[in-house]
Write an enzyme that holds these catalytic residues in place. Sequence first.
Site, PDB file in Angstrom:
ATOM      1  N   HIS A 272       0.710  -1.266  -0.052  1.00  0.00           N
ATOM      2  CA  HIS A 272      -0.010   0.038  -0.001  1.00  0.00           C
ATOM      3  C   HIS A 272       0.682   1.145  -0.014  1.00  0.00           C
ATOM      4  CE1 HIS A 272      -4.189  -1.913   0.934  1.00  0.00           C
ATOM      5  NE2 HIS A 272      -3.115  -2.982   0.893  1.00  0.00           N
TER       6      HIS A 272
ATOM      7  N   ASP B 118       3.717   9.639  -0.500  1.00  0.00           N
ATOM      8  CA  ASP B 118       2.238   8.856  -0.136  1.00  0.00           C
ATOM      9  C   ASP B 118       2.042   7.951  -1.176  1.00  0.00           C
ATOM     10  OD1 ASP B 118       0.175   8.079   1.148  1.00  0.00           O
ATOM     11  OD2 ASP B 118      -0.354  10.454   1.336  1.00  0.00           O
TER      12      ASP B 118
END
Length: 483
Positions: A169, A382
């Site tokens: 992720h 991110d």
Amino acid sequence: ELTVASENNPYDFVVVANRLPVDRITLPDGTQGFQRAPGGLVTALEPVMAASEGAWVGWHGGIDEELAEFDKDDIHLVPVPLSEQDLNLYYEGFSNSTLWPLYHDVIVPPEYHRTWWDRYKKINQRFADAVARTAAQHATVWVHDYQLQLVPQMLRLARPDLKIGFFLHIPFPAASLFSQLPWRTQILEGLAGADLVGFQRETDASNFLRCLRRFTDYSTRGHEATPSATHGIQNLCRAEAHPISIDTKEIAKLSRDPQIIARAAQIRLELGNPKTIMLGVDRLDYTKGIRHRLKAYGELLNDQSLRAGDVCLIQVASPSRENVGSYMELRDQVELMVGQITGQHDTLSHTTLRYLHHSYPLREMIALYLAADVLLVTALRDGMNLVAKEFVAAHQDGRGVLVLSEYTGAADQLTQAVLVNPHDIDGMKAKIIEAVKMDQNEQARRMRRMNRHLLDNDVTGWSAHFLAELAEINSRANQISPS
Ligand code: G6P
């Protein structure tokens, strides 16, 4: 004997993640219970879980607590216990003070400790054992995220019958940074035990493949990697981008809920109906660029590019990893900056910055998205950033501007956002002003295009594509070498 035990197991689809998708609650009678945690991943996997016999292996959030397996809404939950020392060494240590900063471009220096690594291996083996006990013959197992990168290889050794997928992720760093890790070869071989390794961006997949070539005896061709003939394991590993998304329709539906719309109006009113409301929503994490954002905002107020009486920034910073030193430091720094800005620019009747160190339920988040004119996502790095996607999905009304860091996975897809480099404070200030001044037609044009993308690429599609790809790889592998 693991294989024998599994013959009686019905679970043909097993998800493994550090956390179980449940939150602990106190029931009206005072006893402890669990309720389903909100979140895109559970939502995405629910149809798959319901269609097959689905199980989820993960930590239940308790410390030093052994819990029996239990069922919750069509999912069989297998709790993995962690002791206080496990949390220190495996979770706060290796996962969140070694891997997390290393994989986010060393924004803070990663720490390398052999005791942390030893515990990481031990806990990964504990998760792998729990899966091996739970999964049926030829089951599909989907392993999630950086806390469990050794699990694919451990499973392949224990249960060669399984189809193994892994999804990261967070970003996968460039080889020049990854090379710092003393256990780089073991981590890469751990991941390569999977048939399919999914990443958020193309760049992450190619970083991983380059690292495999450089630091292991795997060779690669296109997106596929194979070990040398003398290697202990002989599988083919495919690495590719599968960008995660959100439950777009559900968020769009909530954004039309009259109660939520009324709540958004109330939020604006209670802030004194400022001309412009800006919003930041993050876990309180140094990867999110909160200090860079506050720096830019403070300067815009100082030089009167923004008029203090016209504008309010709502910054939601939800508590996260509070026992890790770099998170404690960040909290102090952010709270100092918040005090400086409000002390200088607030009046008795108006605040320029509302700082909230809490987390909120999804419905309240949608109300905040609706109340805001501009969302500021200024992450220094991110993996994806789902807040950016949720903000867009909540704005079916065509209002609102997304200011989005180039350093997010989402920037690859939400190309109609106002893209910023958070390191460039002057550049970011100019883009924030551009966002504040953007006319209504331009806002609507951009929101429509981004919303079309999110409707065509939602989280259910994400999991369906990943699992279809995994199934296809396996049927091909079985044709090559039937076992
Ligand atoms: C990120 C990670 C997840 C993690 C989440 C919350 O999104 O990718 O794996 O669960 O942060 O962090 P926490 O440490 O509280 O689980």
